[in-house]
Enzyme design. Structure first.
Site, PDB file in Angstrom:
ATOM      1  N   ASP A 142       0.820  -1.205   0.000  1.00 35.68           N
ATOM      2  CA  ASP A 142       0.000   0.000   0.000  1.00 35.68           C
ATOM      3  C   ASP A 142       0.859   1.262   0.000  1.00 35.68           C
ATOM      4  O   ASP A 142       1.935   1.303   0.591  1.00 35.68           O
ATOM      5  CB  ASP A 142      -0.891  -0.019   1.251  1.00 35.68           C
TER       6      ASP A 142
ATOM      7  N   GLU B 151       1.030  -0.636  -5.151  1.00 31.59           N
ATOM      8  CA  GLU B 151       0.052   0.413  -5.399  1.00 31.59           C
ATOM      9  C   GLU B 151       0.855   1.705  -5.525  1.00 31.59           C
ATOM     10  O   GLU B 151       1.135   2.371  -4.533  1.00 31.59           O
ATOM     11  CB  GLU B 151      -0.952   0.517  -4.251  1.00 31.59           C
TER      12      GLU B 151
END
Length: 816
Positions: free
Chosen positions: A485, A538
């Site tokens: 993330d 990401e």
């Protein structure tokens, strides 16, 4: 003893080590201890005591030099002169040691507590706050220690070596026979300490944390924690009524690690570390390496021992048969607590694998599983990096879920959050009184978007903590891949910062060189250790080389970050922007759909329609679409058909597979009632779900759609500039050239006899999927019969076919 306070309430108040019982209570307790001794032991004790006194008063020919107690390891002190040739010394602790132990600032309690060879014999010292009496037991030997006050007890026994012994401790109303924690050698070896010091302990969770184990035949738990700035560390838990005064840990040199083996403490016990900060204040902290936690909002760590037996050997044996970017991958993204609210890991294991298998997805991606205090963060603000959230069960229960998914042939990806952590005062923030896991520069430490703290990626121990954490999830829980993330927020020093709020790197640039090195180390380590694993970034910018190998330097001068795949955020934003427009305006924005192919092979991509796109006012996928209810569903079906044919892997968030109209909420999860046959519009939602199932089925059976996902030879435009028609068509090609033709018509009108150029070596084309089929809720403008090419060239190709294109639909054709 004091009553046990709540583990999740305020820190327990400390009391002094002074005894509060009266003389009569003490006499009664000592009498109870004495009654346990047989006559022979009493005689032995009397003789030993008499001998010790005689040795203290016997005249010496030469006055010896006064010798301090030796600070050597217990049971290693038998060497040296015998008691008959030495001058006895007082076994009591000196004032400095007493003060440090009472204050929780002693760095080496094992050097002064326990049994130690000293001039005159063996000195036994115990620190047992609230005890009324302490007796040493060793075979026939039974010696009551002198009460030195403040919970300290000592005695000198004329022995030549430290024996195996236990302690008999009398408290008000009870007597306990226990093992002495301070008679055991360190539980961490030289290799562990060397690797910890180097920041290269790839299985850090095996060295630090709490581990039930057996030492010298004694069962207990070894505790170890990294706290280099602490003046002292003690273990507190239910086993000592949350008063760690009597359980100080020892510092293992320059590593900054504190360690203690506590006999009698086993799995299931709650604990925290009581840390004395550099300023002398104290804080209770959860274990950063805890493998199990209490259920939030409680915050204690839990001693854990896994007893799970895996059954996914076949899955693991074949996981590395093909690289992820050359294999089919369609991912169903799940928020476990809300997918079926109220289900545990084991209950989810009975439902989730069956549902995902039925829909044909190859993988699930679990939103963060690591423990987090606030459910509304969805797991993206982690406090327990090594512990699956206790909301749904214990770590073995989570293993059971992963195992059942593997046995159903489904891979498991997990969201992983190494960019930042929350500021909770019982977790990582200023863990030992100073910035430790976070950067020491406040400007570098504070994350401007989320009110959290960024990790100090330049500190080797912090990198070790995170790299080992990635390995931990994949090795201990058989996770098949990590979706990392917020990578962009790690890579740039000026991320969400204004001028003056950040400092350039040593080369004058905005790149966070420490974060780059960390990501490279993490990826290289994980791919080396875990066959078949995949990491997914990401990363929302155009950073060069996210999925390039770490040892291959790019034009920017950096080696690749080493990820296996990267979320294609550009494709997601552009394509959703296009689809949200009224069809009459789409011709002016045709490039929003075709631009993705300009950079499609710059990285290995995943096409994500994730949770981020269906919350906070962004609307669900079907609600983004223009038009009435029929058109909205038709647009979503057409979009999914285009998405599954586009180069890259697919990811779809739960609820979007059946066209849920409402945004997702972690409070109640997907609107499953939309599929209830009693609901009047259930057929509309079931139709979209049936399409997703068929998309996955055809996709997995068609290598042209995934074999060359990352190579330009796997794609060819047929027509990409038909903006006036809102049509685009392209070929996907297998390694042997076998094609699949994908055609999308994003206009709300039927286009009859639409001519498309095709290769001349395919004798006929057969429609294998049409998102307008009646069973999906469409108008059923389909082509059931094979379509034969005509010799007329078109779109720069030697042959062409004429198709009837349904409105707001995507059609797939394969060689018949």
């Amino acid at each position: 003893m004091t009553p046990r306070p709540s583990s999740s309430g305020p820190e327990p108040k400390k009391t002094t080590g002074k005894k509060t019982a009266g003389k009569e209570t003490a006499k009664a307790a000592k009498k109870a201890v004495a009654k346990k001794a047989v006559t022979k032991k009493a005689v032995t004790k009397k003789a030993v005591t008499k001998k010790a006194v005689a040795k203290k008063t016997a005249p010496q020919k030469t006055a010896p030099k006064k010798t301090a107690p030796q600070k050597t390891a217990p049971r290693e002190e038998s060497a040296g002169a015998s008691p008959e040739t030495e001058v006895a010394v007082s076994p009591a602790l000196d004032a400095g040691d007493r003060e440090r132990l009472l204050a929780g600032t002693h760095h080496d309690p094992h050097a002064v507590l326990g049994g130690h060879r000293v001039p005159g014999g063996v000195a036994f010292r115990a620190f047992r706050p609230y005890a009324l009496a302490v007796t040493v037991l060793s075979g026939e030997l039974r010696v009551e220690l002198h009460d030195d006050g403040d919970g300290f007890f000592s005695g000198l026994v004329p022995l030549s070596e430290v024996p195996l012994y236990r302690l008999l401790v009398a408290y008000e109303g009870t007597v306990q026979e226990i093992e002495d924690p301070y008679r055991f050698l360190p539980t961490l070896g030289e290799l562990d300490l060397h690797l910890l010091g180097e920041g290269r302990h790839e299985q850090l969770w095996r060295a630090l944390g709490a581990h039930p184990t057996t030492r010298d035949g004694v069962a207990g738990t070894r505790f170890a924690v990294w706290a280099p700035n602490a003046r002292g560390v003690r273990v507190a838990g239910g086993f000592n009524f949350w008063d760690g005064t009597g359980h100080p840990m020892r510092s293992l040199g320059s590593t900054g690690v504190w360690e203690l083996f506590l006999p009698g403490v086993g799995a299931g016990e709650l604990y925290k570390f009581e840390i004395t900060r550099p300023d002398g204040s104290r804080t209770f902290r959860a274990d950063p390496l805890a493998r199990r936690t209490e259920v939030p909002p409680a915050t204690s760590s839990v001693v854990h021992a896994s007893h799970y037996t895996w059954g996914d050997e076949e899955w693991l044996a074949h996981r590395a048969d093909a690289p992820a970017h050359e294999a089919p991958m369609s991912v169903y993204e799940v928020h476990l607590p809300s997918w079926r609210p109220g289900l545990t890991y084991r209950e989810l294991a009975e439902q989730l694998p069956a549902y995902v298998s039925d829909l044909g997805f190859t993988h699930v991606e679990l939103m963060p599983v690591a423990e987090h205090p606030f459910g509304g963060s969805w797991g993206y603000q982690v406090t327990g990096f090594y512990a699956p959230t206790a909301r749904l069960g214990d770590p073995d229960d989570f293993k059971y879920l992963v195992d059942r998914l593997h046995q159903a042939g489904i891979g498991v990806l997990m969201d992983w959050v190494p960019a930042h952590f929350p500021r909770d005062d019982w977790a990582l923030a200023e863990f030992d009184g100073r910035p430790l896991y976070e950067h020491s520069d406040p400007l570098r430490a504070a994350h401007p978007d989320w009110g959290t703290l960024e990790f100090d990626f330049g500190r080797r121990e912090v990198r070790n903590f995170l790299v080992a954490n990635a390995v931990y999830w994949c090795e201990e829980f058989h996770i098949d891949g990590l979706r990392v993330d917020a990578v962009a927020s790690m890579l740039y020093l000026d991320y969400s910062r204004e001028p003056g709020q950040w400092t350039p790197n040593e080369h004058g640039g905005r790149e966070n060189l420490d974060a780059v090195a960390f990501l490279q180390e993490m990826n290289a380590t994980l791919y080396r250790r875990v066959p078949g694993v995949v990491t997914v970034a990401e990363e929302s910018t155009a950073w060069d080389g996210v999925t390039r190998a770490t040892h291959h330097q790019g034009p920017s001068g950096f080696g690749g970050l080493g990820f296996g795949l990267k979320w294609n955020m550009g494709w997601m934003h552009d394509s959703l922007e296009y689809m949200s427009r009224e069809p009459v305006h789409r011709k002016h924005h045709h490039g929003e759909l075709t631009f993705s192919m300009v950079y499609a092979y710059s990285e290995n991509y995943v096409l994500p329609i994730s949770h981020d796109e269906v919350v906070h006012g962004k609307k669900s996928l079907v609600s983004k679409m223009p038009g009435d209810w029929w058109q909205q569903r038709a647009n979503e079906r057409a979009y999914l058909g285009y998405m599954w044919a586009h180069p890259g892997k697919q990811l779809l968030f739960m609820g979007q597979e059946f066209a849920q109209g409402a945004e997702w909420s972690e409070a109640h999860g997907p609107d499953w009632w939309l599929l209830d046959p009693e609901y009047g519009a259930a057929a509309d939602h079931r139709g979209v779900r049936d399409l997703v199932r068929d998309l996955n089925t055809v996709y997995r059976a068609t290598p042209a759609l995934w074999r060359r996902d990352t190579h330009p030879s796997g794609f060819a435009w047929v027509v990409g500039d038909a903006a006036e028609d809102d049509v685009l068509a392209f070929l996907r090609l297998d390694a042997d050239g076998t094609p699949l033709l994908a055609v999308s018509n994003f206009a709300p009108v039927v286009r009859s006899g639409y001519r498309l150029g095709v290769p001349d070596d395919v004798p006929a084309w057969h429609e294998v999927l049409n998102t307008d089929a009646a069973r999906y809720g469409g108008g059923d403008v389909v082509t059931p019969d094979p379509v034969k090419p005509e010799a007329q060239g078109w779109h720069g190709r030697p042959a062409s076919i004429r198709l009837t294109l349904p409105p707001l639909a995507t059609v797939w054709l394969r060689p018949a």
